[in-house]
Write a protein that holds these residues in place. Structure first.
Motif, short mmCIF file in Angstrom:
data_model
loop_
_atom_site.label_atom_id
_atom_site.label_comp_id
_atom_site.label_asym_id
_atom_site.label_seq_id
_atom_site.Cartn_x
_atom_site.Cartn_y
_atom_site.Cartn_z
N ALA A 69 0.84 -1.21 0.00
CA ALA A 69 0.00 0.00 0.00
C ALA A 69 0.87 1.25 0.00
O ALA A 69 0.55 2.23 -0.69
N LYS A 70 1.97 1.22 0.76
CA LYS A 70 2.88 2.37 0.78
C LYS A 70 3.51 2.57 -0.60
O LYS A 70 3.61 3.69 -1.08
N ASN A 71 3.92 1.48 -1.23
CA ASN A 71 4.61 1.57 -2.52
C ASN A 71 3.68 1.96 -3.65
O ASN A 71 4.12 2.47 -4.67
N GLN A 72 2.39 1.72 -3.50
CA GLN A 72 1.42 2.09 -4.53
C GLN A 72 0.98 3.53 -4.39
O GLN A 72 0.18 4.00 -5.18
N ASP A 73 1.49 4.20 -3.37
CA ASP A 73 1.09 5.59 -3.11
C ASP A 73 -0.44 5.73 -3.12
O ASP A 73 -1.00 6.62 -3.75
N SER A 74 -1.09 4.84 -2.38
CA SER A 74 -2.55 4.83 -2.34
C SER A 74 -3.11 6.02 -1.58
O SER A 74 -4.30 6.30 -1.66
N GLY A 75 -2.26 6.69 -0.83
CA GLY A 75 -2.72 7.81 -0.03
C GLY A 75 -3.27 7.38 1.32
O GLY A 75 -3.54 8.21 2.18
N GLU A 76 -3.43 6.08 1.51
CA GLU A 76 -3.94 5.58 2.79
C GLU A 76 -2.79 5.53 3.79
O GLU A 76 -1.68 5.11 3.47
N ASP A 77 -3.06 5.99 4.99
CA ASP A 77 -2.08 5.98 6.06
C ASP A 77 -1.62 4.54 6.32
O ASP A 77 -2.46 3.66 6.54
N PRO A 78 -0.32 4.28 6.28
CA PRO A 78 0.17 2.92 6.53
C PRO A 78 -0.31 2.33 7.86
O PRO A 78 -0.58 1.13 7.95
N LEU A 79 -0.44 3.17 8.88
CA LEU A 79 -0.95 2.67 10.16
C LEU A 79 -2.41 2.24 10.03
O LEU A 79 -2.83 1.24 10.63
#
Length: 181
Positions: A75-85
């Protein structure tokens, strides 16, 4: 049929049996019966029950920790914009946790399982702490809040209380607000 079974088939069944019936059910004879094969098939893949138990614990680590971390990193690498936490909370609190309970019960009675749990707890805590530091928290604060998140997860995992999806999301949003600010 035994030559068609893989060690993974045995381990996958073992995880299901562990979650459903506990660690005392992880024995070659009943597992072989459940698979519809002879006990020899089990020993074709595992030197002994200890080797099978080690494989179960390795697979638990993969399923319950490494796959979740990989999901957060993806999710971080896809720059989804969702907070990793937020991704971490969704992936961990949204899972069926019978296996987590079963492994912890096993760890209370078995040194090898206990060592696996301790190692995974450390891995999980370190990862949570790193996410919190990446979110801008100082190391000491990140460490303390990682512990709080860790305790919250295990309180949830070991609880029999079910929450509706909406209520659970409200709780996770509040937990995220508390630890990330």
């Amino acid at each position: 049929m035994a030559d068609q079974l893989s060690a993974k088939d045995w381990v996958d069944l073992g995880l299901k049996i562990l979650a459903r019936s506990g660690f005392t059910a992880l024995k070659a004879e009943p597992l072989a019966k459940a698979m519809g094969v002879s006990r020899g098939s089990f020993y074709w893949h595992f030197a002994d029950i200890g080797a099978f138990h080690a494989a179960i614990l390795d697979r638990w680590r993969e399923v319950a920790t490494e796959q979740i971390i990989a999901g957060v990193e993806a999710a971080k690498n896809q720059d989804s914009g969702e907070d990793p936490l937020a991704v971490l909370l969704r992936l961990t609190f949204g899972r069926k946790l019978l296996l987590e309970k079963a492994v912890r019960s096993w760890a209370a009675n078995d040194a090898r399982a206990r060592a696996a749990v301790v190692a995974m707890d450390r891995r999980r805590l370190d990862y949570i702490e790193e996410l919190l530091k990446q979110a801008g928290l100082a190391e000491e604060i990140a460490r303390a809040r990682a512990q709080i998140l860790f305790w919250a997860f295990f309180g949830f995992a070991l609880s029999d209380q079910q929450l509706s999806p909406d209520r659970q999301q409200d709780v996770l949003d509040e937990l995220l607000r508390i630890v990330a600010r």
